[in-house]
Design a protein around this motif. Structure first.
Motif, PDB file in Angstrom:
ATOM      1  N   VAL A  89       0.852  -1.180   0.000  1.00 60.62           N
ATOM      2  CA  VAL A  89       0.000   0.000   0.000  1.00 60.62           C
ATOM      3  C   VAL A  89       0.891   1.234   0.000  1.00 60.62           C
ATOM      4  CG1 VAL A  89      -1.672   1.334   1.353  1.00 60.62           C
ATOM      5  CG2 VAL A  89      -1.848  -1.179   1.230  1.00 60.62           C
ATOM      6  N   ARG A  91       0.066   5.485  -0.358  1.00 61.12           N
ATOM      7  CA  ARG A  91      -0.985   6.490  -0.563  1.00 61.12           C
ATOM      8  C   ARG A  91      -0.421   7.863  -0.901  1.00 61.12           C
ATOM      9  NH1 ARG A  91      -5.985   5.218   1.376  1.00 61.12           N
ATOM     10  NH2 ARG A  91      -6.545   7.030   0.092  1.00 61.12           N
ATOM     11  N   LEU A 110      -3.296   8.566   5.665  1.00 59.23           N
ATOM     12  CA  LEU A 110      -4.239   7.875   4.786  1.00 59.23           C
ATOM     13  C   LEU A 110      -4.018   6.359   4.824  1.00 59.23           C
ATOM     14  CD1 LEU A 110      -4.187  10.191   1.638  1.00 59.23           C
ATOM     15  CD2 LEU A 110      -6.012   9.985   3.338  1.00 59.23           C
ATOM     16  N   ALA A 111      -2.755   5.959   4.784  1.00 61.27           N
ATOM     17  CA  ALA A 111      -2.456   4.526   4.794  1.00 61.27           C
ATOM     18  C   ALA A 111      -2.878   3.888   6.110  1.00 61.27           C
ATOM     19  CB  ALA A 111      -0.973   4.297   4.536  1.00 61.27           C
ATOM     20  N   GLU A 113      -5.300   4.841   8.059  1.00 64.92           N
ATOM     21  CA  GLU A 113      -6.754   4.707   8.022  1.00 64.92           C
ATOM     22  C   GLU A 113      -7.168   3.465   7.242  1.00 64.92           C
ATOM     23  OE1 GLU A 113      -8.235   8.292   6.315  1.00 64.92           O
ATOM     24  OE2 GLU A 113      -7.742   9.537   8.078  1.00 64.92           O
ATOM     25  N   GLU A 114      -6.396   3.125   6.223  1.00 65.53           N
ATOM     26  CA  GLU A 114      -6.719   1.968   5.387  1.00 65.53           C
ATOM     27  C   GLU A 114      -6.346   0.642   6.041  1.00 65.53           C
ATOM     28  OE1 GLU A 114      -5.442   0.079   1.033  1.00 65.53           O
ATOM     29  OE2 GLU A 114      -5.204   2.238   1.399  1.00 65.53           O
ATOM     30  N   VAL A 115      -5.154   0.553   6.632  1.00 67.87           N
ATOM     31  CA  VAL A 115      -4.665  -0.762   7.092  1.00 67.87           C
ATOM     32  C   VAL A 115      -4.777  -0.966   8.593  1.00 67.87           C
ATOM     33  CG1 VAL A 115      -3.057  -0.851   5.150  1.00 67.87           C
ATOM     34  CG2 VAL A 115      -2.236  -0.054   7.381  1.00 67.87           C
TER      35      VAL A 115
END
Length: 204
Positions: A89, A91, A110-111, A113-115
Protein backbone atom coordinates in the motif's frame (compact mmCIF):
# COMPACT_ATOMS: atom_id res chain seq x y z
CA UNK A 1 0.10 -17.69 3.31
CA UNK A 2 3.11 -19.74 2.24
CA UNK A 3 6.63 -18.47 2.03
CA UNK A 4 7.59 -16.86 -1.26
CA UNK A 5 9.46 -19.33 -3.47
CA UNK A 6 12.16 -17.98 -5.76
CA UNK A 7 14.96 -19.18 -7.96
CA UNK A 8 18.35 -17.72 -7.05
CA UNK A 9 20.41 -16.69 -10.07
CA UNK A 10 24.06 -17.88 -10.13
CA UNK A 11 25.24 -14.26 -10.16
CA UNK A 12 23.36 -13.64 -6.91
CA UNK A 13 24.86 -16.78 -5.39
CA UNK A 14 28.35 -15.59 -6.31
CA UNK A 15 27.60 -12.12 -4.96
CA UNK A 16 26.63 -13.57 -1.61
CA UNK A 17 29.73 -15.75 -1.56
CA UNK A 18 31.96 -12.72 -2.07
CA UNK A 19 29.97 -10.69 0.47
CA UNK A 20 30.46 -13.37 3.13
CA UNK A 21 34.15 -13.55 2.36
CA UNK A 22 34.48 -9.84 3.13
CA UNK A 23 32.22 -9.37 6.14
CA UNK A 24 31.43 -11.81 8.93
CA UNK A 25 27.74 -12.52 9.39
CA UNK A 26 27.78 -16.17 10.49
CA UNK A 27 27.47 -15.18 14.17
CA UNK A 28 24.17 -13.39 13.62
CA UNK A 29 20.82 -15.06 14.30
CA UNK A 30 19.08 -16.20 11.12
CA UNK A 31 16.65 -13.39 10.34
CA UNK A 32 19.08 -10.67 11.39
CA UNK A 33 21.67 -12.28 9.12
CA UNK A 34 19.19 -12.45 6.25
CA UNK A 35 18.37 -8.75 6.63
CA UNK A 36 21.96 -7.58 7.01
CA UNK A 37 23.16 -9.62 4.05
CA UNK A 38 20.35 -8.55 1.72
CA UNK A 39 20.85 -4.88 2.58
CA UNK A 40 24.56 -5.19 1.88
CA UNK A 41 23.84 -7.12 -1.31
CA UNK A 42 21.41 -4.44 -2.50
CA UNK A 43 23.77 -1.56 -1.77
CA UNK A 44 27.30 -3.04 -2.07
CA UNK A 45 27.96 -1.14 1.16
CA UNK A 46 29.71 -3.30 3.74
CA UNK A 47 29.37 -0.58 6.37
CA UNK A 48 25.74 -1.54 6.86
CA UNK A 49 27.00 -4.52 8.87
CA UNK A 50 27.79 -2.10 11.67
CA UNK A 51 25.17 0.55 10.93
CA UNK A 52 21.94 -1.49 10.94
CA UNK A 53 20.06 -2.02 14.17
CA UNK A 54 18.02 -5.24 14.16
CA UNK A 55 16.30 -7.20 16.91
CA UNK A 56 15.81 -10.90 16.19
CA UNK A 57 12.65 -11.25 18.27
CA UNK A 58 11.02 -8.35 16.42
CA UNK A 59 12.06 -9.81 13.09
CA UNK A 60 10.64 -13.21 14.02
CA UNK A 61 7.30 -11.67 14.97
CA UNK A 62 7.23 -9.65 11.74
CA UNK A 63 8.17 -12.72 9.70
CA UNK A 64 5.21 -14.60 11.18
CA UNK A 65 2.89 -11.65 10.58
CA UNK A 66 3.97 -11.26 6.96
CA UNK A 67 3.48 -14.92 6.21
CA UNK A 68 0.06 -14.77 7.85
CA UNK A 69 -0.90 -12.01 5.41
CA UNK A 70 -0.18 -8.78 7.28
CA UNK A 71 -0.46 -5.75 4.99
CA UNK A 72 2.68 -3.94 3.87
CA UNK A 73 2.81 -0.14 3.61
CA UNK A 74 5.50 1.80 1.71
CA UNK A 75 6.15 5.50 2.07
CA UNK A 76 6.93 6.04 -1.64
CA UNK A 77 6.36 4.22 -4.91
CA UNK A 78 10.08 3.48 -5.25
CA UNK A 79 9.93 1.40 -2.07
CA UNK A 80 6.73 -0.32 -3.19
CA UNK A 81 8.31 -1.15 -6.57
CA UNK A 82 11.32 -2.71 -4.86
CA UNK A 83 9.18 -5.12 -2.83
CA UNK A 84 9.20 -7.94 -5.31
CA UNK A 85 6.90 -10.54 -3.79
CA UNK A 86 4.07 -8.58 -2.19
CA UNK A 87 1.84 -5.68 -3.15
CA UNK A 88 2.47 -2.73 -0.87
CA UNK A 89 0.00 0.00 0.00
CA UNK A 90 1.31 3.47 -0.89
CA UNK A 91 -0.98 6.49 -0.56
CA UNK A 92 1.47 9.21 -1.57
CA UNK A 93 -0.37 9.95 -4.82
CA UNK A 94 -3.56 10.60 -2.88
CA UNK A 95 -2.00 12.75 -0.18
CA UNK A 96 -2.15 16.53 0.04
CA UNK A 97 0.24 18.60 2.11
CA UNK A 98 -1.14 21.06 4.63
CA UNK A 99 0.39 23.63 7.00
CA UNK A 100 2.60 21.68 9.38
CA UNK A 101 1.99 18.43 7.49
CA UNK A 102 4.16 17.24 4.62
CA UNK A 103 2.69 15.21 1.79
CA UNK A 104 4.58 12.16 3.02
CA UNK A 105 3.12 12.54 6.52
CA UNK A 106 -0.35 12.99 5.05
CA UNK A 107 0.15 9.77 3.08
CA UNK A 108 0.98 7.92 6.29
CA UNK A 109 -2.30 9.11 7.82
CA UNK A 110 -4.24 7.88 4.79
CA UNK A 111 -2.46 4.53 4.79
CA UNK A 112 -3.05 4.04 8.51
CA UNK A 113 -6.75 4.71 8.02
CA UNK A 114 -6.72 1.97 5.39
CA UNK A 115 -4.67 -0.76 7.09
CA UNK A 116 -4.91 -0.04 10.82
CA UNK A 117 -2.67 -1.79 13.31
CA UNK A 118 -0.62 -4.91 12.64
CA UNK A 119 0.90 -3.84 9.32
CA UNK A 120 4.55 -3.84 8.30
CA UNK A 121 5.64 -0.30 7.40
CA UNK A 122 8.59 0.28 5.08
CA UNK A 123 9.98 3.83 5.07
CA UNK A 124 12.93 4.44 2.78
CA UNK A 125 12.62 8.05 1.70
CA UNK A 126 10.88 10.56 3.93
CA UNK A 127 11.87 11.20 7.55
CA UNK A 128 8.53 12.97 8.08
CA UNK A 129 6.71 9.74 7.16
CA UNK A 130 8.55 8.00 9.96
CA UNK A 131 7.93 10.73 12.54
CA UNK A 132 4.24 10.86 11.61
CA UNK A 133 3.88 7.10 12.03
CA UNK A 134 5.39 7.35 15.51
CA UNK A 135 3.12 10.28 16.39
CA UNK A 136 0.00 8.37 15.34
CA UNK A 137 0.47 5.87 18.15
CA UNK A 138 0.14 2.98 15.72
CA UNK A 139 0.81 -0.63 16.72
CA UNK A 140 2.66 -2.05 13.70
CA UNK A 141 4.04 -5.55 13.32
CA UNK A 142 7.33 -3.92 12.28
CA UNK A 143 8.64 -0.58 11.09
CA UNK A 144 11.48 -0.67 8.59
CA UNK A 145 12.81 2.84 9.15
CA UNK A 146 15.58 3.64 6.68
CA UNK A 147 14.90 7.14 5.33
CA UNK A 148 17.87 8.83 3.73
CA UNK A 149 19.14 12.39 3.90
CA UNK A 150 21.03 15.02 5.83
CA UNK A 151 17.94 16.73 7.27
CA UNK A 152 15.99 14.73 9.79
CA UNK A 153 16.86 11.21 8.64
CA UNK A 154 19.19 10.17 11.46
CA UNK A 155 17.00 11.99 13.98
CA UNK A 156 13.81 10.25 12.83
CA UNK A 157 15.52 6.86 13.08
CA UNK A 158 16.75 7.66 16.58
CA UNK A 159 13.17 8.60 17.49
CA UNK A 160 11.96 5.28 16.08
CA UNK A 161 14.40 3.35 18.26
CA UNK A 162 13.40 5.42 21.29
CA UNK A 163 9.69 4.82 20.63
CA UNK A 164 9.84 1.15 21.56
CA UNK A 165 8.12 0.08 18.34
CA UNK A 166 9.43 -3.13 16.76
CA UNK A 167 11.84 -1.86 14.16
CA UNK A 168 14.76 -2.17 11.82
CA UNK A 169 16.73 1.05 11.45
CA UNK A 170 20.24 2.36 11.01
CA UNK A 171 22.23 4.98 12.84
CA UNK A 172 23.66 7.10 10.03
CA UNK A 173 22.03 9.44 7.51
CA UNK A 174 22.21 6.87 4.72
CA UNK A 175 19.35 4.61 3.73
CA UNK A 176 16.95 4.81 0.82
CA UNK A 177 14.28 2.96 -1.08
CA UNK A 178 16.46 0.08 -2.25
CA UNK A 179 17.76 -0.83 1.20
CA UNK A 180 14.35 -0.43 2.85
CA UNK A 181 12.79 -2.74 0.27
CA UNK A 182 15.68 -5.17 0.76
CA UNK A 183 14.78 -5.59 4.43
CA UNK A 184 11.21 -6.50 3.57
CA UNK A 185 12.31 -8.85 0.79
CA UNK A 186 14.70 -10.58 3.19
CA UNK A 187 11.80 -11.36 5.52
CA UNK A 188 9.60 -12.54 2.66
CA UNK A 189 12.27 -14.88 1.29
CA UNK A 190 13.63 -16.21 4.58
CA UNK A 191 12.47 -19.58 5.90
CA UNK A 192 10.93 -19.63 9.37
CA UNK A 193 13.68 -19.65 12.02
CA UNK A 194 14.14 -23.07 13.60
CA UNK A 195 15.53 -24.03 16.98
CA UNK A 196 16.74 -21.44 19.41
CA UNK A 197 19.41 -18.84 18.87
CA UNK A 198 20.47 -16.33 21.49
CA UNK A 199 18.51 -13.14 21.04
CA UNK A 200 20.78 -10.60 19.42
CA UNK A 201 20.84 -7.08 18.15
CA UNK A 202 22.98 -6.21 15.16
CA UNK A 203 24.55 -2.81 15.04
CA UNK A 204 25.48 -0.17 17.61
Amino acid sequence: MTRTARTVHPIEEESYRRLRARVGTAHLPPLTRAVVERVIHSSADLAYAGDLVCDEASLAAAHAALHAGAPVVADVEMVAAGITARRAVCRLRDAVAAPGLTRSAAAVRLAYEEVGDGAVWVVGCAPTALTELIALGAAPALVVGLPVGFVGAAESKAALRASGLPAVSNVSEKGGSAVAAAVLNALLYAPPPTGTHPAATAGP
